[in-house]
Design a protein around this motif. Structure first.
Motif, short mmCIF file in Angstrom:
data_model
loop_
_atom_site.label_atom_id
_atom_site.label_comp_id
_atom_site.label_asym_id
_atom_site.label_seq_id
_atom_site.Cartn_x
_atom_site.Cartn_y
_atom_site.Cartn_z
N HIS A 158 0.84 -1.21 0.00
CA HIS A 158 0.00 0.00 0.00
C HIS A 158 0.87 1.26 0.00
O HIS A 158 0.56 2.25 -0.67
CB HIS A 158 -0.92 -0.02 1.23
N ILE A 159 1.98 1.23 0.73
CA ILE A 159 2.90 2.37 0.78
C ILE A 159 3.44 2.69 -0.61
O ILE A 159 3.41 3.84 -1.07
CB ILE A 159 4.05 2.09 1.76
N PHE A 160 3.95 1.66 -1.29
CA PHE A 160 4.55 1.89 -2.60
C PHE A 160 3.50 2.32 -3.62
O PHE A 160 3.77 3.15 -4.50
CB PHE A 160 5.27 0.63 -3.08
N TRP A 161 2.29 1.77 -3.52
CA TRP A 161 1.22 2.21 -4.43
C TRP A 161 0.88 3.68 -4.18
O TRP A 161 0.76 4.47 -5.12
CB TRP A 161 -0.02 1.35 -4.26
N SER A 162 0.69 4.04 -2.91
CA SER A 162 0.33 5.42 -2.57
C SER A 162 1.41 6.40 -3.02
O SER A 162 1.11 7.47 -3.55
CB SER A 162 0.10 5.55 -1.06
N ALA A 163 2.67 6.03 -2.81
CA ALA A 163 3.76 6.91 -3.24
C ALA A 163 3.79 7.04 -4.75
O ALA A 163 4.10 8.11 -5.29
CB ALA A 163 5.09 6.37 -2.72
N GLY A 164 3.45 5.97 -5.45
CA GLY A 164 3.49 6.00 -6.91
C GLY A 164 2.39 6.83 -7.54
O GLY A 164 2.54 7.30 -8.67
N THR A 165 1.27 7.03 -6.83
CA THR A 165 0.16 7.78 -7.42
C THR A 165 0.50 9.24 -7.67
O THR A 165 -0.08 9.87 -8.57
CB THR A 165 -1.08 7.71 -6.52
N SER A 166 1.43 9.78 -6.92
CA SER A 166 1.81 11.19 -7.08
C SER A 166 3.18 11.34 -7.74
O SER A 166 3.70 12.46 -7.84
CB SER A 166 1.82 11.90 -5.72
N ALA A 167 3.79 10.23 -8.17
CA ALA A 167 5.12 10.28 -8.78
C ALA A 167 4.99 10.35 -10.30
O ALA A 167 3.94 10.08 -10.88
CB ALA A 167 5.94 9.07 -8.37
N THR A 171 10.62 7.73 -11.38
CA THR A 171 10.24 7.55 -9.97
C THR A 171 8.96 6.74 -9.86
O THR A 171 8.82 5.87 -8.98
CB THR A 171 10.07 8.91 -9.28
N LYS A 172 8.01 7.00 -10.74
CA LYS A 172 6.75 6.25 -10.73
C LYS A 172 7.00 4.78 -11.05
O LYS A 172 6.45 3.89 -10.39
CB LYS A 172 5.78 6.86 -11.74
N VAL A 173 7.85 4.54 -12.06
CA VAL A 173 8.17 3.16 -12.43
C VAL A 173 8.85 2.44 -11.26
O VAL A 173 8.59 1.26 -11.00
CB VAL A 173 9.06 3.13 -13.68
N LEU A 174 9.73 3.15 -10.56
CA LEU A 174 10.40 2.56 -9.40
C LEU A 174 9.39 2.16 -8.34
O LEU A 174 9.44 1.03 -7.80
CB LEU A 174 11.41 3.55 -8.82
N HIS A 175 8.45 3.05 -8.03
CA HIS A 175 7.44 2.74 -7.01
C HIS A 175 6.53 1.60 -7.48
O HIS A 175 6.13 0.75 -6.67
CB HIS A 175 6.61 3.98 -6.69
N GLN A 176 6.22 1.56 -8.77
CA GLN A 176 5.41 0.46 -9.28
C GLN A 176 6.14 -0.87 -9.16
O GLN A 176 5.55 -1.89 -8.81
CB GLN A 176 5.03 0.73 -10.74
#
Length: 535
Positions: A158-167, A171-176
């Protein structure tokens, strides 16, 4: 001296108190129950086998994947590096689970930060402390069970998904990618986590993507307290229509969740089913009453969280479902109870679990299970209403301002409720066994979504509104009430809902932990083998 009464310092003291309770629980369990108990009989030997390098060994009675044992192996390997002649015992295996409680606490704070949810920094007692004291989480933190690792891994995803929604960009690919990795770890701890790391987060991602592309005002997604039942199909149609026009973008944003679903499907095909072992006693079935049992479960444990919606009785009345909606749902619930009640043999055979006694009450008379239907409905209305926070419908600018002051912009929309219900149903209705531990993740996601209540006394704007009301009221005091009204009493009680929640959890934990440790009993067929009450 002001430093020693600051919220930060008092919060440290509170954490110390919680840690003291937890360490006491851990110490007493190891002293009084020094041998594996119940499911530990399977988990501990399996962890020991991995520690001895027997990676091909697998107990056919274990139903969940080996994620917990691999995690425990890594933790104890680190301890082994710093300790001579380290030989893990049941104490050390349980200790790896104890560590998870504090890892979960840190993860919950990180999730709150990356989700940008409003946080009452002035409050000493915050939601995260109460969550780690939740009775089922607290209880199983002292035993070597899979539940804490399962919960922690879902929160991590959930943390990585939430962080990725605003990246954006790399950076977004990393969080995904991290979301995918955490999701695979979560699936390695419990198979049903697929519904939370892929379906639940995938559903929320669909809403995020569509609203970002077309704008939030172009999607019919009213706040939960303004949504009537018939609006949910309208919302669904609105989402589908918007999704069709942006399938390529959705595939880009949903590739971690899609990858997780494909991985889960591949596992099921390879394994010949969802559970790994003991397949005869864990056959998937349609068990719709699970979606009835969850509501009193949440109300029982979280009734203090429901108090803020009662702080204004006039607005609470507008929260209640319409009579026709209530009647339709209760008729549907009666049909579910009549035609789909499933009672697993384990439930009736094992009097060590509290569910045994709940079902014994429900089975005392054939009418009782039907009489419980209105209770299910009322509990569901309260649980859903808690997501709305403030008044369902502001009648004036003053009331609208009060709603913003009390709950800020922390508004829960119908889309969340629909996604949460789908994920909850998928995770529960296929399980024939009514097991309180299955409700932990649905409860946790609901609890994280409930808007944080800020008492009136903490708001400067609220004080201004109260002062304005007093200006228009009689000043001589002759018409002032001599005693508090019910609404004032409810409002004052709601101001301490977090404190009441913690005290309630401590009370339950003291009771259930005491019963487990000191109220053991014998089964005639197993003389001398102490049986213990537990969730």
């Amino acid at each position: 001296m002001s430093y020693f009464v600051s919220p930060e310092f008092l919060r440290v003291l509170l954490l110390g108190f919680i840690t003291s309770l937890h360490m006491t629980w851990r110490r007493l369990v190891n002293q009084i129950v020094p041998v594996p108990y119940l499911d530990e009989v399977f988990h501990v030997p399996q962890a020991q086998a991995y520690w001895l390098g027997k990676w091909s060994h697998w107990d056919a009675k274990i139903t969940t994947p080996p994620g917990l044992y691999v995690y425990s192996y890594i933790v104890n390997s680190i301890r082994d590096f710093f300790t001579l002649n380290f030989r893990p015992s049941i104490n050390q295996w349980r200790a790896t689970n104890v560590l998870l409680l504090y890892m979960l606490l840190v993860a919950l704070y990180i999730l709150a930060a990356v989700s940008k949810r409003p946080v009452n920094h002035e409050g000493i007692l915050q939601r995260e402390f109460n969550i780690v004291m939740f009775p089922l989480i607290f209880f199983f933190s002292g035993l070597y069970y899979t539940d804490l690792f399962s919960v922690f891994s879902v929160v991590l995803a959930h943390i990585f998904w939430s962080a990725g929604t605003s990246a954006q960009g790399y950076t977004k690919v990393l969080h995904q990618t991290l979301h995918l990795g955490a999701g695979l770890i979560s699936l390695a701890s419990r198979q049903t986590n697929i519904f939370w790391v892929a379906v639940y987060l995938g559903g929320l991602q669909v809403i995020e993507t569509i609203k970002h592309q077309v704008g939030p005002n172009k999607v019919h997604d009213p706040p939960i307290l303004e949504a009537y039942f018939e609006e949910f199909p309208i919302f669904g149609i609105s989402i589908v229509q918007s999704a069709i026009t942006m399938i390529p973008q959705l595939l880009i944003d949903l590739w971690p969740q899609i990858s997780l679903i494909i991985s889960f499907a591949a596992f099921v095909l390879w394994n010949g089913g969802v559970v790994l072992g003991d397949k005869d006693n864990h056959i998937a079935t349609i068990h719709l009453p699970q979606m009835l049992y969850i509501w009193p479960f949440v109300v029982f444990f979280s009734w203090p969280v429901l108090l803020p919606q009662l702080a204004q009785l006039s607005s609470f009345r507008r929260r209640l479902p319409r009579l026709t909606t209530a009647l339709c749902f209760m008729i549907l619930m009666l049909a579910v109870v009549k035609f789909n009640t499933v009672i697993h043999p384990f439930t009736l055979a094992d009097n060590r679990h509290y569910t045994f006694y709940v079902f014994r009450i429900l089975r005392q008379h054939w009418l009782i299970k039907y009489a419980a239907v209105p209770i299910y409905f009322v509990c569901a209305a309260l649980v859903i209403g808690a997501l709305g926070g403030g008044p369902a419908e502001a009648r004036s600018e003053s009331e609208a301002a009060q709603n913003r002051v009390l709950f800020g912009e922390d508004t829960i929309h119908a889309s969340f409720m629909l996604v949460w219900l789908i994920a909850t149903a998928l995770s529960l209705v296929s399980a024939p066994l009514v097991e309180p531990r299955y409700f932990i993740l649905p409860w946790l996601m609901w609890r994280l979504a409930v808007p944080e209540y800020v008492p009136k006394s903490r708001s400067v704007e609220q004080k201004r509104l109260v002062a304005a009301e007093k200006k228009d009221s009689p000043q001589d005091g002759r018409n002032a009430p001599s005693t508090w009204s019910i609404e004032q009493l409810l409002s004052a009680t709601a101001a301490y809902s977090n404190v009441l929640e913690l005290m309630w959890y401590i009370t339950i934990n003291l009771g259930t932990c005491y019963m487990f440790l000191y109220k053991g009993f014998d089964w005639p067929q197993e003389p001398g083998n102490i049986q213990r009450f537990m969730w």
